[in-house]
Design an enzyme around this catalytic site. Structure first.
Site: not given
Ligand code: UD1
Length: 339
Positions: A58, A124, A152, A156, A180, A201
């Site tokens: 770790d 990021s 988070y 970064k 990224y 997520n």
């Molecule tokens: C997210 C994080 C970002 C992180 C990155 C890592 C947030 C606000 N941002 O980016 O800090 O560096 O992940 O990979 O959480 N969406 C849906 N339904 C879902 C999931 C996502 O509609 O179940 C949409 C979101 O609103 C967004 C897009 O898909 O418009 C991409 O989402 P996601 O993959 O979570 O990435 P980010 O939000 O861009």
């Protein structure tokens, strides 16, 4: 070179390991497997026909990491170790700050002790402040470190600052901060890929789990954004392109700290992702529109021209290919890596 790959067993780390081994570098992975599994490294060895050295430690624990690495030689560090779930970082901020900041501080100490000066850091696009009116694609000169909505993202931005400050005190240090955009896809073998613990997520793994039947339907977070179809637009980059960006950054390190976007420069909406993944998988992706997710922005797309000019790197794989490769991984490994 022999590269210390911190967080090398994770989604991005395992793909970076393949890219490094494929061009003949040796790899020493340091990982605590808190959000990954050694199975990914077995797969990397299968893909490349090379063996990887692994230290289980770790990095937030300095005495333990120092002891584990004391006899090791390495020429450069690629640092991707850290916690990365945005929502969890809001409910457990101390854990996020402690883990993500300590691991960087400790790695910088360990680098000094080993007289290593080359560092590539996994940052990021989340460090960018919300884009000003009229700004389409984000270049590295856009403001960062203001208006970040979760711990988070702050870790970064803070890690970027820590690396800049340490470099000022240690002028021989050569660092690249890689911002990224949204990594997706998998190695074309289908042997390694993204294997999130629990409910994903991020959009792509969620969509992939709907396609394979592990989840009923996707919740689309908002359809009233000022974008062509009203859903959020992101810059989705194939994880192998991203991995190759690390190689390019490593090859072009020079004294000082430089920042590079790793993205494609193209934006795709949530509904584009649903359609493309449905084509790639041949499956329906049921979805419903729900309320926007707090903290989301309408659009986040890279201007990747600096990396092209300075690193000679650009993304070459298409969005369609990324979805096909993600589906190959998901369909060959419906439950993720074997436990
Ligand atoms: C997210 C994080 C970002 C992180 C990155 C890592 C947030 C606000 N941002 O980016 O800090 O560096 O992940 O990979 O959480 N969406 C849906 N339904 C879902 C999931 C996502 O509609 O179940 C949409 C979101 O609103 C967004 C897009 O898909 O418009 C991409 O989402 P996601 O993959 O979570 O990435 P980010 O939000 O861009």
């Amino acid at each position: 070179m022999r590269i210390l790959l911190a967080g090398g067993a994770g989604y991005i780390g395992s793909h970076v390991a393949v890219a490094l081994l494929d061009v003949g570098h040796d790899v020493l992975v340091v990982d605590d497997y808190s959000n990954s599994t050694p199975a990914s490294l077995d797969r990397v060895e299968r893909i490349t026909g090379r063996s990887i050295d692994v230290v289980e430690a770790d990095l937030a624990d300095l005495p333990a990491s120092r002891a584990e690495l004391s006899g090791e030689r390495f020429d450069a560090v690629i640092h991707l170790a850290g916690l990365k779930a945005v929502g969890e970082s809001v409910t457990e901020p101390s854990r996020y700050y402690r883990t993500n900041l300590s691991s960087t501080l400790n790695l910088l100490d360990i680098m000094r002790e080993h007289a290593v000066s080359k560092l590539v850091f996994s940052s990021s696009a989340t460090v960018y402040s919300p884009a000003a009116e009229g700004v389409e694609n984000l270049d590295e000169s856009q403001p960062s470190g203001l208006g970040i909505t979760n711990p988070y993202g702050w870790t970064k931005a803070m890690n970027e600052q820590i690396i800049r400050d340490v470099q000022r005190s240690r002028p021989g240090l050569q660092a690249a901060l890689l911002r990224y955009f949204n990594p997706i896809g998998a190695h074309p073998s289908g042997l390694i890929g993204e294997d999130p613990a629990g409910i994903p997520n991020n959009l792509l793994p969620y969509v992939a789990q709907v396609a394979i039947g592990r989840r009923d339907r996707l919740a689309v977070f908002g359809d009233q954004y000022p974008t062509p179809d009203g859903t959020g637009v992101r810059d989705y980059i194939h994880v192998m392109d991203l991995a190759e960006g690390h190689l390019a950054a490593l090859q072009h390190l020079e004294p000082g700290v430089d920042t590079f976007n790793l993205g494609t420069g193209e934006g795709h909406s949530v509904l584009d992702v649903v359609r493309m993944f449905s084509d790639a998988s041949g499956k329906d992706i049921p979805y419903e529109i729900v309320a926007p997710r707090p903290g989301d922005v309408a659009r986040a797309v890279a201007d990747p021209s600096k990396a092209r000019k300075r690193l000679g790197w650009q993304a070459t794989r298409s969005f369609a290919e990324a979805c096909q490769d993600a589906w190959r991984w998901q369909s060959q490994n419906p439950g993720g890596y074997p436990i």
